[in-house]
Design a protein around this motif. Sequence first.
Motif, short mmCIF file in Angstrom:
data_model
loop_
_atom_site.label_atom_id
_atom_site.label_comp_id
_atom_site.label_asym_id
_atom_site.label_seq_id
_atom_site.Cartn_x
_atom_site.Cartn_y
_atom_site.Cartn_z
N ILE A 77 97.21 -13.54 -13.78
CA ILE A 77 97.93 -14.27 -14.83
C ILE A 77 97.78 -15.75 -14.53
O ILE A 77 98.23 -16.24 -13.49
N PRO A 78 97.15 -16.52 -15.40
CA PRO A 78 96.91 -17.94 -15.11
C PRO A 78 98.22 -18.72 -15.01
O PRO A 78 99.15 -18.49 -15.77
N GLY A 79 98.29 -19.61 -14.03
CA GLY A 79 99.47 -20.43 -13.85
C GLY A 79 100.55 -19.79 -12.99
O GLY A 79 101.60 -20.39 -12.75
N ALA A 80 100.31 -18.54 -12.51
CA ALA A 80 101.33 -17.83 -11.72
C ALA A 80 100.96 -17.78 -10.24
O ALA A 80 101.39 -16.89 -9.52
N GLU A 81 100.16 -18.75 -9.79
CA GLU A 81 99.69 -18.73 -8.41
C GLU A 81 100.84 -18.78 -7.40
O GLU A 81 100.73 -18.23 -6.30
N ALA A 82 101.94 -19.42 -7.76
CA ALA A 82 103.07 -19.57 -6.83
C ALA A 82 103.84 -18.26 -6.65
O ALA A 82 104.75 -18.20 -5.82
N TYR A 83 103.49 -17.23 -7.42
CA TYR A 83 104.23 -15.96 -7.35
C TYR A 83 103.35 -14.79 -6.93
O TYR A 83 103.78 -13.64 -6.98
N GLY A 84 102.11 -15.09 -6.51
CA GLY A 84 101.18 -14.04 -6.14
C GLY A 84 101.13 -13.80 -4.64
O GLY A 84 101.94 -14.32 -3.87
N VAL A 85 100.13 -13.01 -4.21
CA VAL A 85 100.04 -12.65 -2.79
C VAL A 85 99.53 -13.81 -1.94
O VAL A 85 99.69 -13.80 -0.72
#
Length: 426
Positions: free
Chosen positions: A90-98
Amino acid sequence: MKKHITTFITLTFLLCLQVVFGTDIMAAPEAVGAMDGLTTLWNFTGFANIDYFNLIMISVGLFFIFLAVKYDYEPLLLIPIGTGIILGNIPGAEAYGVYAKDYLTSLVASGQLDAGQATPSVLEYLYFGVQQGIYPPLIFLGIGAMTDFSSLISNPKLMILGAAAQIGIFATFLGASALGFTPQEAGAIGIIGGADGPTAIFLSSKLAPHLMGAIAIAAYSYMALVPVIQPPIMRLIIPKKERAIKMKPPRAVSKTEKIMFPLIALLLTTFISPSALPLLGMLFFGNLLKESGVTERLADTARNSLINIITILLGITVGASTQASVFLTTDSLKIFGLGALSFIVATAGGLLFARFLNVFLHKNNKINPLIGAAGVSAVPDSARVVQQEGLKTDPNNHLLMHAMAPNVSGVIGSAVAAGIMLSFLL
């Protein structure tokens, strides 16, 4: 380009408001503030940050889910993994990924974020179990608690077929080395040939963590495609006459043998390959819980609740680790190509060795060479494929119980091979 699109959409929205309310919103002082607010909102959405690489990975995730729902290919694995792939891209959700920690650290270093705000995400916490090799041994515990080794105990020579199929692991190791991968990376890639997802994750977490996503997805993909990949190879290598061979029913196995097997196998395999202790120790411990007859509650937990929970966590986090920026690389394509080759070699190795073994067996004690294909560790799918191919040749030829012997020995063999790789390369 994105800036122009954003401006166009914002202006269109404001013009629509002007038409509806009959007010010259564009001339109002508040329009500038509203426009800036809408622009900021738009810039934070995934639509504004979309990249065609993200679309490719999301399409892969949807394809995995389609295969699971439409064709029932390993749905317990492909649906969590497919969903994880979507979540991870999901683009822009890097702060919530692994990989949130790495992303937030870069923001702190660039001064865009305070150090106190760089907190790990939920997915990153769950991914810890993959990175540290926690989930695979727990999966093996559940596999042990649901596996019946009776067919292997009744006909021990079939264990050789499980060992023969592991040739795919070492052939892939050589292929990966030839393509320029380091020995550690080649070892982690090679284990794909065993068609054993948990073992592939366990080994790659130790030898090549940066390749874990590609290796895990390749291993689970080929496990799911067993019904597609193996039958053509089986028909090509095994003549129809040999596919029709009927085997003697396996002998009855006593309870004492079933209890002694996990204990003896644990000692033998871990003495041969101590590095495989986390996997083999849990596998045979789970089987002992099942066969002892006095720990049914623990065995039931291991083969149901525990393995289901770990499968969900493993699938969703492994899928989420395939972010386009780290997954769509030349190395990933090489890994998928090597994975396909290793699976073909492993299947062919089991089939050819089964034919070779028949040369030394009495004509009344021949084995059906089809069961050699079950030497790969895709339990129980490869054994089911053997059963289906046997029935296509002769509707009265049931090979499932015979195929389970090399199938479960393949699980043991791939874990031993992983331990050997770990001992030499770590």
